[in-house]
Design a protein around this motif. Sequence first.
Motif, PDB file in Angstrom:
ATOM      1  N   LEU A 185       1.289  -0.902   0.457  1.00 34.39           N
ATOM      2  CA  LEU A 185      -0.075  -0.097   0.117  1.00 34.39           C
ATOM      3  C   LEU A 185       1.173   1.020   0.016  1.00 34.39           C
ATOM      4  CD1 LEU A 185      -2.729   1.247   0.276  1.00 34.39           C
ATOM      5  CD2 LEU A 185      -2.424   1.377   2.666  1.00 34.39           C
ATOM      6  N   GLY A 186       0.734   1.939  -0.449  1.00 28.64           N
ATOM      7  CA  GLY A 186       1.799   3.310  -1.075  1.00 28.64           C
ATOM      8  C   GLY A 186       1.781   3.841  -2.957  1.00 28.64           C
ATOM      9  N   SER A 187       2.002   4.434  -2.796  1.00 31.91           N
ATOM     10  CA  SER A 187       3.132   5.172  -4.710  1.00 31.91           C
ATOM     11  C   SER A 187       2.631   6.602  -4.214  1.00 31.91           C
ATOM     12  CB  SER A 187       2.595   4.462  -5.383  1.00 31.91           C
ATOM     13  OG  SER A 187       1.301   3.923  -5.904  1.00 31.91           O
ATOM     14  N   CYS A 188       2.824   6.946  -5.486  1.00 35.65           N
ATOM     15  CA  CYS A 188       1.967   8.396  -6.175  1.00 35.65           C
ATOM     16  C   CYS A 188       0.775   8.677  -6.683  1.00 35.65           C
ATOM     17  CB  CYS A 188       2.745   8.771  -7.116  1.00 35.65           C
ATOM     18  SG  CYS A 188       2.851   7.954  -8.528  1.00 35.65           S
ATOM     19  N   THR A 189       0.388   6.910  -6.694  1.00 37.14           N
ATOM     20  CA  THR A 189      -1.334   6.531  -6.671  1.00 37.14           C
ATOM     21  C   THR A 189      -1.895   6.722  -5.838  1.00 37.14           C
ATOM     22  OG1 THR A 189      -0.477   5.490  -8.758  1.00 37.14           O
ATOM     23  CG2 THR A 189      -3.091   5.347  -8.397  1.00 37.14           C
ATOM     24  N   ASN A 190      -1.534   5.591  -4.690  1.00 43.56           N
ATOM     25  CA  ASN A 190      -2.511   5.277  -3.296  1.00 43.56           C
ATOM     26  C   ASN A 190      -1.755   5.556  -2.023  1.00 43.56           C
ATOM     27  OD1 ASN A 190      -4.149   3.320  -5.669  1.00 43.56           O
ATOM     28  ND2 ASN A 190      -4.761   4.732  -4.772  1.00 43.56           N
ATOM     29  N   GLY A 191      -0.925   6.165  -2.108  1.00 44.50           N
ATOM     30  CA  GLY A 191      -0.192   6.835  -0.847  1.00 44.50           C
ATOM     31  C   GLY A 191      -0.549   7.840   0.401  1.00 44.50           C
ATOM     32  N   ARG A 192      -1.602   8.677   0.038  1.00 47.38           N
ATOM     33  CA  ARG A 192      -2.160   9.627   0.238  1.00 47.38           C
ATOM     34  C   ARG A 192      -2.675   9.526   2.309  1.00 47.38           C
ATOM     35  NH1 ARG A 192      -1.825  10.677  -4.699  1.00 47.38           N
ATOM     36  NH2 ARG A 192      -0.445  11.651  -5.378  1.00 47.38           N
ATOM     37  N   ILE A 193      -3.509  10.142   2.309  1.00 51.08           N
ATOM     38  CA  ILE A 193      -3.971   9.915   3.819  1.00 51.08           C
ATOM     39  C   ILE A 193      -5.196   9.357   4.039  1.00 51.08           C
ATOM     40  CG2 ILE A 193      -4.849  12.168   4.266  1.00 51.08           C
ATOM     41  CD1 ILE A 193      -3.477   9.878   7.113  1.00 51.08           C
ATOM     42  N   GLU A 194      -5.733   9.719   2.801  1.00 47.79           N
ATOM     43  CA  GLU A 194      -7.454   9.693   2.995  1.00 47.79           C
ATOM     44  C   GLU A 194      -7.447   7.554   2.350  1.00 47.79           C
ATOM     45  OE1 GLU A 194     -10.735  11.360  -0.223  1.00 47.79           O
ATOM     46  OE2 GLU A 194     -10.072   9.394  -1.729  1.00 47.79           O
ATOM     47  N   ASP A 195      -5.567   7.028   1.637  1.00 52.85           N
ATOM     48  CA  ASP A 195      -5.978   5.769   1.254  1.00 52.85           C
ATOM     49  C   ASP A 195      -5.090   5.070   2.584  1.00 52.85           C
ATOM     50  OD1 ASP A 195      -6.009   6.144  -1.881  1.00 52.85           O
ATOM     51  OD2 ASP A 195      -4.227   6.865  -1.115  1.00 52.85           O
ATOM     52  N   LEU A 196      -4.163   5.716   3.482  1.00 47.56           N
ATOM     53  CA  LEU A 196      -3.875   4.629   4.441  1.00 47.56           C
ATOM     54  C   LEU A 196      -5.325   5.163   5.540  1.00 47.56           C
ATOM     55  CD1 LEU A 196      -0.897   5.427   3.201  1.00 47.56           C
ATOM     56  CD2 LEU A 196      -1.066   6.022   5.901  1.00 47.56           C
ATOM     57  N   ARG A 197      -6.771   5.952   5.774  1.00 50.36           N
ATOM     58  CA  ARG A 197      -7.405   5.957   5.705  1.00 50.36           C
ATOM     59  C   ARG A 197      -8.139   4.251   5.880  1.00 50.36           C
ATOM     60  NH1 ARG A 197      -8.744  12.144   5.301  1.00 50.36           N
ATOM     61  NH2 ARG A 197      -7.809  13.119   7.358  1.00 50.36           N
ATOM     62  N   ALA A 198      -8.647   3.983   4.422  1.00 49.69           N
ATOM     63  CA  ALA A 198      -9.887   3.445   3.700  1.00 49.69           C
ATOM     64  C   ALA A 198      -8.755   1.778   3.923  1.00 49.69           C
ATOM     65  CB  ALA A 198      -9.446   3.505   2.751  1.00 49.69           C
ATOM     66  N   ALA A 199      -7.818   1.600   3.866  1.00 50.57           N
ATOM     67  CA  ALA A 199      -6.708   0.515   4.871  1.00 50.57           C
ATOM     68  C   ALA A 199      -6.945  -0.054   5.776  1.00 50.57           C
ATOM     69  CB  ALA A 199      -5.323   0.558   3.962  1.00 50.57           C
ATOM     70  N   ALA A 200      -6.820   1.405   6.526  1.00 45.25           N
ATOM     71  CA  ALA A 200      -7.090   1.199   8.165  1.00 45.25           C
ATOM     72  C   ALA A 200      -8.642   0.511   8.112  1.00 45.25           C
ATOM     73  CB  ALA A 200      -6.557   2.412   8.879  1.00 45.25           C
ATOM     74  N   GLY A 201      -9.549   1.115   8.060  1.00 45.35           N
ATOM     75  CA  GLY A 201     -11.269   1.026   8.076  1.00 45.35           C
ATOM     76  C   GLY A 201     -11.328  -0.740   7.718  1.00 45.35           C
ATOM     77  N   VAL A 202      -9.873  -0.999   6.958  1.00 45.98           N
ATOM     78  CA  VAL A 202     -10.833  -2.744   6.730  1.00 45.98           C
ATOM     79  C   VAL A 202      -9.724  -3.512   7.458  1.00 45.98           C
ATOM     80  CG1 VAL A 202     -10.696  -4.333   4.973  1.00 45.98           C
ATOM     81  CG2 VAL A 202     -10.798  -2.416   4.480  1.00 45.98           C
ATOM     82  N   LEU A 203      -8.470  -3.058   7.892  1.00 43.30           N
ATOM     83  CA  LEU A 203      -7.618  -3.899   8.603  1.00 43.30           C
ATOM     84  C   LEU A 203      -8.642  -3.475  10.626  1.00 43.30           C
ATOM     85  CD1 LEU A 203      -4.203  -2.803   7.488  1.00 43.30           C
ATOM     86  CD2 LEU A 203      -5.683  -5.131   7.007  1.00 43.30           C
ATOM     87  N   ARG A 204      -8.742  -2.477  11.144  1.00 41.47           N
ATOM     88  CA  ARG A 204      -8.861  -1.922  12.107  1.00 41.47           C
ATOM     89  C   ARG A 204      -9.973  -3.688  12.564  1.00 41.47           C
ATOM     90  NH1 ARG A 204     -11.862   2.169  11.526  1.00 41.47           N
ATOM     91  NH2 ARG A 204     -10.878   3.278  12.889  1.00 41.47           N
ATOM     92  N   GLY A 205      -9.250  -4.244  13.811  1.00 41.58           N
ATOM     93  CA  GLY A 205      -9.778  -5.526  14.021  1.00 41.58           C
ATOM     94  C   GLY A 205      -9.930  -6.376  13.894  1.00 41.58           C
ATOM     95  N   ARG A 206      -8.501  -6.705  12.078  1.00 43.30           N
ATOM     96  CA  ARG A 206      -8.545  -8.094  12.104  1.00 43.30           C
ATOM     97  C   ARG A 206      -6.664  -8.316  11.655  1.00 43.30           C
ATOM     98  NH1 ARG A 206     -12.665  -5.473   8.079  1.00 43.30           N
ATOM     99  NH2 ARG A 206     -14.598  -7.275   8.464  1.00 43.30           N
ATOM    100  N   ARG A 207      -6.599  -9.133  11.417  1.00 39.82           N
ATOM    101  CA  ARG A 207      -5.581  -9.763  11.022  1.00 39.82           C
ATOM    102  C   ARG A 207      -5.171  -9.428   9.719  1.00 39.82           C
ATOM    103  NH1 ARG A 207      -1.787  -8.466  15.368  1.00 39.82           N
ATOM    104  NH2 ARG A 207      -0.146 -10.587  14.090  1.00 39.82           N
TER     105      ARG A 207
END
Length: 466
Positions: free
Chosen positions: A344-366
């Motif tokens: 998860l990263g790069s100039c395509t998807n390394g912005r704060i909105e992208d990290l928030r989206a990933a965190a929303g999926v990862l929250r409470g999961r492994r």
Amino acid sequence: MGSTLAQKVWDAHVVRHGGTGEDLLYVDLQLLHEVNTPQAFDALRAAGRTVRRPDLTMGTEDHNTPTLALDRIIADPSGRRQAQLMRENCARSGIPLHRLGDPGQGIVHVIGPELGLTRPGMTIVCCDSHTTTLGAFGALAFGIGASQVEHVLATQTLRMRRMKSMLVEIPGSLPDGVTAKDLILALIARIGTAGGQGHIIEYRGEAIDALSMEARMTLCNMSVEAGSRAGMIAPDETTFAYLAQRPGMPQGEAWDAEVAYWRTLRSDEDAVFDTTVTLDASTLSPYVSWGTNPAQAVPLDGRVPAPGDFADEAERAAAERALAYMDLRPGTPMKDVGVDTVFLGSCTNGRIEDLRAAAGVLRGRRVADGLHMMIVPGSAQVRRQAVEEGLDRIFAEAGADFRAGAGCSMCAALNEDRLRPGQRAASTNNRNFEGRQGKGSRTHIVSPPVAAATAVAGRLAAPADL
């Protein structure tokens, strides 16, 4: 006949019309990174010239930067040399440079908007094809080569031949779970990697109006993957709200005057485009690439195609080669494809909105056992904001590897961040050609939510599958 957005910005920057069909354009801003620029500075010195406008030039270290730690030495000797030359050249010429560890450092296409350097109506160039990202602000932004970098350094101008115009109309609303990344993958799958060749793409429509600035940057970023020289979106209230929060913006009446001008930067009603493509946003779903170019992509719910599915002989041959390289069998459901790594990263998807989206999926999961999920922020500012919002704790609890340094990382694979031969990754970067993320690597391009869901499932998956 009216003018397109691109024509308006172009015409406002013409210094002189050339007799060979080329125009000499004034360049408002040149961005630099450590790759491809040493040659330009060498040529500049050999010609006895200096940098004309260092105040309209900005450099950053991003391609070779280590991400494990800020004090880590660049392992590759050539990359280390490129970074050193960048520092020397910028210091000698008085060009501002954001080095690894600086608060403003990051991927060049991420920090330009963050630092308030990117504004509607500008012409912006960089020695990187994904400069198209900045067209999200209504700027005419594109990548250039080393000799052109030298020309801009010396003259603050660039000779360019006018390009055709393409309108990509996106009516409808994107369904839940469908992102700008899916939208651009669907478009490229439809028109091909050469579909926009020789064109500047303008995106507009109901779906575009609803996108955040981060999402618009994702869309314009991958315009070059469709073969176009630039991608643009007319500035609107979303643009103005984003810019109002950036440093260095004018205040009071000066701001009002800027916004009044920016509102004129849209295609006239009677503007004529050379090509028009319409894509109904409401029909889209999450997309994933299966082959070795971004056009070789299908809906995530789909299957690996067979060469015989393609009528064109060249496309059949390309499919055969891609399937062999990716080690995939036709007919395999995409959701049955397991991965070793998620990036998860790069100039395509390394912005704060992208990290928030990933965190929303990862929250409470492994993250699945044996799978490595690497999260690399696009800038130092993105990382600081992620920590302030507690996203770093969510990543740690999920077992994801949230890196300390910001940079291109595995997208460019110019440092230690790369796949081993035969490894397969779900990646939020923009390119998946052979060896892009390391020799023998196999890359499936996905959106941030799909990347996070894939990390949990251990195979290509959407958040709804969890």
